[in-house]
Write a protein that holds these residues in place. Structure first.
Motif, PDB file in Angstrom:
ATOM      1  N   PHE A  10     -36.497  10.729 -26.482  1.00  0.00           N
ATOM      2  CA  PHE A  10     -36.309   9.286 -26.507  1.00  0.00           C
ATOM      3  C   PHE A  10     -36.075   8.790 -27.933  1.00  0.00           C
ATOM      4  O   PHE A  10     -35.237   7.923 -28.184  1.00  0.00           O
ATOM      5  N   GLY A  11     -36.823   9.394 -28.874  1.00  0.00           N
ATOM      6  CA  GLY A  11     -36.655   9.013 -30.272  1.00  0.00           C
ATOM      7  C   GLY A  11     -35.264   9.352 -30.787  1.00  0.00           C
ATOM      8  O   GLY A  11     -34.649   8.578 -31.529  1.00  0.00           O
ATOM      9  N   VAL A  12     -34.780  10.563 -30.360  1.00  0.00           N
ATOM     10  CA  VAL A  12     -33.427  10.958 -30.765  1.00  0.00           C
ATOM     11  C   VAL A  12     -32.394   9.990 -30.211  1.00  0.00           C
ATOM     12  O   VAL A  12     -31.459   9.583 -30.901  1.00  0.00           O
ATOM     13  N   LEU A  13     -32.572   9.598 -28.944  1.00  0.00           N
ATOM     14  CA  LEU A  13     -31.636   8.663 -28.334  1.00  0.00           C
ATOM     15  C   LEU A  13     -31.656   7.308 -29.035  1.00  0.00           C
ATOM     16  O   LEU A  13     -30.613   6.694 -29.278  1.00  0.00           O
ATOM     17  N   VAL A  14     -32.881   6.846 -29.346  1.00  0.00           N
ATOM     18  CA  VAL A  14     -33.004   5.572 -30.050  1.00  0.00           C
ATOM     19  C   VAL A  14     -32.324   5.641 -31.414  1.00  0.00           C
ATOM     20  O   VAL A  14     -31.601   4.728 -31.826  1.00  0.00           O
ATOM     21  N   TYR A  15     -32.554   6.774 -32.111  1.00  0.00           N
ATOM     22  CA  TYR A  15     -31.942   6.961 -33.426  1.00  0.00           C
ATOM     23  C   TYR A  15     -30.411   6.973 -33.328  1.00  0.00           C
ATOM     24  O   TYR A  15     -29.715   6.357 -34.132  1.00  0.00           O
ATOM     25  N   ARG A  16     -29.952   7.686 -32.283  1.00  0.00           N
ATOM     26  CA  ARG A  16     -28.502   7.782 -32.111  1.00  0.00           C
ATOM     27  C   ARG A  16     -27.892   6.422 -31.780  1.00  0.00           C
ATOM     28  O   ARG A  16     -26.819   6.056 -32.305  1.00  0.00           O
ATOM     29  N   LEU A  17     -28.595   5.644 -30.941  1.00  0.00           N
ATOM     30  CA  LEU A  17     -28.127   4.301 -30.630  1.00  0.00           C
ATOM     31  C   LEU A  17     -28.115   3.418 -31.868  1.00  0.00           C
ATOM     32  O   LEU A  17     -27.192   2.640 -32.099  1.00  0.00           O
ATOM     33  N   TRP A  18     -29.154   3.534 -32.652  1.00  0.00           N
ATOM     34  CA  TRP A  18     -29.219   2.761 -33.906  1.00  0.00           C
ATOM     35  C   TRP A  18     -28.065   3.155 -34.834  1.00  0.00           C
ATOM     36  O   TRP A  18     -27.427   2.310 -35.453  1.00  0.00           O
ATOM     37  N   GLN A  19     -27.833   4.469 -34.872  1.00  0.00           N
ATOM     38  CA  GLN A  19     -26.764   4.968 -35.754  1.00  0.00           C
ATOM     39  C   GLN A  19     -25.382   4.471 -35.306  1.00  0.00           C
ATOM     40  O   GLN A  19     -24.569   4.034 -36.122  1.00  0.00           O
ATOM     41  N   LEU A  20     -25.159   4.515 -33.971  1.00  0.00           N
ATOM     42  CA  LEU A  20     -23.860   4.129 -33.446  1.00  0.00           C
ATOM     43  C   LEU A  20     -23.638   2.622 -33.508  1.00  0.00           C
ATOM     44  O   LEU A  20     -22.552   2.155 -33.849  1.00  0.00           O
ATOM     45  N   GLN A  21     -24.684   1.868 -33.156  1.00  0.00           N
ATOM     46  CA  GLN A  21     -24.499   0.423 -33.025  1.00  0.00           C
ATOM     47  C   GLN A  21     -24.752  -0.346 -34.308  1.00  0.00           C
ATOM     48  O   GLN A  21     -24.160  -1.403 -34.529  1.00  0.00           O
ATOM     49  N   LEU A  22     -25.665   0.157 -35.131  1.00  0.00           N
ATOM     50  CA  LEU A  22     -26.015  -0.583 -36.348  1.00  0.00           C
ATOM     51  C   LEU A  22     -25.443   0.066 -37.605  1.00  0.00           C
ATOM     52  O   LEU A  22     -24.664  -0.549 -38.340  1.00  0.00           O
ATOM     53  N   ALA A  23     -25.817   1.317 -37.833  1.00  0.00           N
ATOM     54  CA  ALA A  23     -25.398   1.972 -39.075  1.00  0.00           C
ATOM     55  C   ALA A  23     -23.879   2.145 -39.135  1.00  0.00           C
ATOM     56  O   ALA A  23     -23.244   1.889 -40.155  1.00  0.00           O
ATOM     57  N   ARG A  24     -23.277   2.616 -38.025  1.00  0.00           N
ATOM     58  CA  ARG A  24     -21.839   2.870 -38.035  1.00  0.00           C
ATOM     59  C   ARG A  24     -21.082   1.945 -37.072  1.00  0.00           C
ATOM     60  O   ARG A  24     -19.926   2.190 -36.763  1.00  0.00           O
ATOM     61  N   GLY A  25     -21.753   0.934 -36.616  1.00  0.00           N
ATOM     62  CA  GLY A  25     -21.134   0.053 -35.628  1.00  0.00           C
ATOM     63  C   GLY A  25     -19.856  -0.591 -36.107  1.00  0.00           C
ATOM     64  O   GLY A  25     -18.855  -0.635 -35.374  1.00  0.00           O
ATOM     65  N   ALA A  26     -19.891  -1.095 -37.336  1.00  0.00           N
ATOM     66  CA  ALA A  26     -18.708  -1.783 -37.862  1.00  0.00           C
ATOM     67  C   ALA A  26     -17.510  -0.843 -37.945  1.00  0.00           C
ATOM     68  O   ALA A  26     -16.377  -1.207 -37.603  1.00  0.00           O
ATOM     69  N   ARG A  27     -17.803   0.401 -38.369  1.00  0.00           N
ATOM     70  CA  ARG A  27     -16.720   1.384 -38.496  1.00  0.00           C
ATOM     71  C   ARG A  27     -16.101   1.705 -37.144  1.00  0.00           C
ATOM     72  O   ARG A  27     -14.882   1.736 -36.989  1.00  0.00           O
ATOM     73  N   PHE A  28     -16.953   1.939 -36.120  1.00  0.00           N
ATOM     74  CA  PHE A  28     -16.437   2.286 -34.792  1.00  0.00           C
ATOM     75  C   PHE A  28     -15.706   1.110 -34.144  1.00  0.00           C
ATOM     76  O   PHE A  28     -14.767   1.301 -33.377  1.00  0.00           O
ATOM     77  N   ARG A  29     -16.157  -0.111 -34.457  1.00  0.00           N
ATOM     78  CA  ARG A  29     -15.460  -1.270 -33.921  1.00  0.00           C
ATOM     79  C   ARG A  29     -14.053  -1.367 -34.504  1.00  0.00           C
ATOM     80  O   ARG A  29     -13.100  -1.733 -33.812  1.00  0.00           O
ATOM     81  N   ARG A  30     -13.945  -1.024 -35.798  1.00  0.00           N
ATOM     82  CA  ARG A  30     -12.625  -1.023 -36.434  1.00  0.00           C
ATOM     83  C   ARG A  30     -11.718   0.032 -35.803  1.00  0.00           C
ATOM     84  O   ARG A  30     -10.542  -0.210 -35.531  1.00  0.00           O
TER      85      ARG A  30
END
Length: 682
Positions: free
Chosen positions: A22-42
């Protein structure tokens, strides 16, 4: 107790694993949506929004009278966008597309124009005959397409890869209907070049094709896309930068299958290519081709190759240019098959070569007016100088044993076969009757008479444009060849001889020229000594009809010949047609003043045997200008292995000049006088 402790340990371990997961999933979600969210949206936006190049319509080509010679016709291609085709379904999708393309179809049969009728009933649509041959679309094989897609993914994955061209509408409709299950496959509409006059104008207009592999980077630097077509021959090649235009661009939104949804923002409109208007008269071009074909068929030698070129000597404008054999440039526009291309490329008579500008031949006696002008200018002779041609042969003494007549080398005049010579003649007469003996002596000297010599002969040959390109606005022009003592030493390891000068003086030996060079030299004599650069394009216009670049006569040089001497040469060429002894009396058209010069040039061809007497085969030449006082047309006719110029080339020129001046209302054949009916008397 121990079993209970064991269950507890397993339970704790399981909870730890769940919590870690669960922690890994939360981390991955944080990474995708927050840390790298702007990049993936671009990146998602980039996948959704794409830049498309909007090709500019290519400029069209007209003749001098406004007849269309090259225009654009719509054509459908099938393309694959590497970024849009799912990798796990790639083979399945491509196989389905290829199956559609491989389905045989009956091309529509052109129906004749309907005959006007009073009936209101519509005729039934004709169906394909059961005996008609079905056709299939040519395309690349599966492996080749997969390789192209793989290469596309490594580069610009959103650029379409063409897999089949010129798709019939029935298949276009079917692919569009199945687009929902063919992601990444799209129909691209490409302009296809159409040449309505085909082989008649192919040597001038040329054709287009894919960018050659070895030039991809060169064209890429100029802003070309890899799958663009470019001019590869003729005017399509020379004026590529003008005809192409400037591409525009637009941003579009696409769905998950790569299908365009809408255009975003204001697109940059393309600038259409410029149009070309030529100096060529298509009607005259057709007359020239027909006359050349007719004359070649009549020739005893059954020649397979010939040239006819017409020019305005006042400015260098090309009025017509025919090179036979030729080819149909529509074959390349529509996609030539390998077998047909192989036949064209390996044909011995080289139909894809414009022989008018690219092939070189000994000019024969058409070169004599240049020698005459040079000799007059250099004071080697005067207009009244007479040289004796007693029996049609001159014996050139041996250089090392001049007193031994047995070692002397004979040089013959064409009239020698009739058992006599031309007598005591001057330069005008020598041109009119084409006396070789006169020009042997004038060019190379004889006994105490000092001729021009090779250095001055070469000088004046170059002055009249021999041995250099004319600069015509067509690709592939040859500079020809003017031999010199240095050239002979380098190429043959031999010294130059007087015999070599003799041969060059009558347009043989180490002298070779294109038909266009012969014509240009004739035009310089016709107009009083001005050597113009030949031109095929009259002006360049934008899509609104405004002239971007107009026609301007381009003077190469003014020949250094006094006008009085040029007039003497012109008078000799007038005698060729109008004197009783002239070699081209057949060109004498009632009421027209025509000047000309015949030529019969020996040559060697391993495929063409000598005649029964051991004589080499000959090319037939005739060059002319008219009207004599104020020339508006200069003409050259050349027939490869045609035989005598007076018998083969001159009649072809007569037919062309007759048609030209008849169309202009300047030639009216004489009305035959009826033979009086005899009356009976008692």
């Amino acid at each position: 107790m121990e079993r209970k402790s064991s269950y507890l340990s397993i339970y704790i371990l399981a909870r730890i694993i769940v919590l870690l997961s669960f922690g890994v999933l939360v981390y991955r979600l944080w990474q995708l949506q927050l840390a790298r969210g702007a990049r993936f949206r671009r990146e998602a936006a980039l996948n959704r929004i794409r830049k498309e190049v909007v090709r500019a319509p290519r400029g069209v080509i007209y003749d001098r009278n406004g007849k269309l010679l090259a225009y654009n016709e719509g054509s459908f291609d099938v393309a694959v966008v590497p970024a849009d085709i799912p990798e796990d379904r790639e083979e399945e999708i491509l196989t389905e597309v290829l199956n559609i393309l491989d389905e045989p179809y009956f091309p529509p049969t052109p129906t004749p124009a309907p005959t006007p009728t009073r009936s209101w009933r519509r005729k039934p649509t004709p169906t394909p005959s059961p005996t008609a041959t079905p056709e299939v679309v040519e395309h690349e094989d599966l492996k080749s397409i997969e390789k192209k897609i793989a290469a596309g993914r490594l580069g610009s994955a959103s650029n379409p890869v063409i897999i089949a061209r010129r798709i019939p509408k029935v298949k276009v409709i079917k692919i569009e209907e199945l687009s929902y299950r063919l992601p990444g496959v799209k129909i691209v509409m490409e302009p296809r070049r159409e040449y309505p006059f085909g082989s008649l104008m192919a040597q001038i207009i040329g054709f287009m094709g894919p960018i050659p592999h070895n030039l991809v980077n060169t064209y890429k630097k100029k802003g070309y896309e890899p799958n663009e077509k470019v001019g590869l021959a003729g005017l399509e090649y020379t004026y590529e930068s003008f005809l192409r235009g400037k591409s525009g661009e637009q941003y579009v939104e696409v769905n998950v299958n790569g299908r365009k949804i809408k255009v975003i923002g204001e697109p940059v409109k393309p600038r259409p290519g410029y149009n070309l208007r030529l100096t060529i008269d298509t009607s005259l071009q057709k007359v020239m081709e027909e006359a050349l074909i007719k004359g070649m068929k009549k020739a005893k030698t059954r020649p397979k190759s010939g040239v006819a070129i017409a020019m305005d000597p006042r400015n260098g404008a090309i009025l017509g240019m025919v090179s036979l054999p030729t080819y149909d440039d529509n074959l390349f526009a529509r996609g030539i098959d390998p077998e047909t291309y192989k036949e064209l490329a390996t044909n011995r008579w080289r139909p894809m070569i414009n022989h008018a500008i690219s092939s070189i031949y000994p000019p024969g006696s058409t070169f004599k007016p240049v020698v005459a002008a040079a000799a007059l200018q250099e004071k080697v002779i005067t207009p009244r100088t007479r040289i004796l041609d007693k029996d049609g042969v001159i014996w050139l003494p041996n250089k090392y044993f001049p007193d031994d007549p047995k070692l002397a080398q004979p040089f013959y005049c064409w009239i020698h076969k009739y058992g006599h010579g031309h007598g005591n003649i001057n330069v005008r007469e020598a041109i009119a009757v084409s006396c070789d003996i006169f020009f042997y002596e004038v060019g190379g000297g004889y006994k105490d008479f000092q001729g021009l010599g090779i250095d001055r002969l070469v000088k004046y040959a170059h002055m009249f444009g021999y041995g250099e390109k004319t600069g015509i606005d067509l690709p592939g022009e040859s500079p020809g060849q003017v031999g010199t003592p240095k050239w002979k030493r380098l190429n043959y390891g031999e010294n130059w001889t007087t015999g070599d000068t003799y041969n060059m003086s009558i347009g043989q030996g180490y002298l070779a020229a294109t038909p266009l060079q012969v014509l240009n030299a004739t035009a310089a004599i016709a107009n009083g000594g001005y050597l113009y650069r030949p031109q095929v394009v009259y002006d360049i216009e934008d899509s609104s009809g405004h002239v971007v670049r107009g026609f301007q006569p381009k003077l190469i040089r003014e020949v250094s010949i006094d006008s009085k001497y040029i007039e003497v040469v012109r008078e000799g060429m007038w005698g060729v047609v109008h004197w009783p002894q002239g070699t081209a009396k057949i060109v004498n058209l009632y009421g027209l003043q025509i000047a000309g010069k015949t030529g019969t040039a020996e040559f060697y061809d391993p495929h063409i045997p000598r005649d029964r007497k051991g004589n080499l085969p000959t090319h037939a030449w005739f060059t002319a200008f008219a009207p004599y006082e104020d020339p508006e047309i200069a003409l050259v006719v050349f027939v490869y292995n045609g035989g005598e110029g007076s018998e083969v080339a001159a009649p072809i020129a007569r037919d062309i000049l007759k048609a030209y001046f008849t169309a202009r209302g300047m030639y009216h054949p004489p009305t035959p006088v009826p033979t009086p009916t005899p009356t009976l008397t008692h």
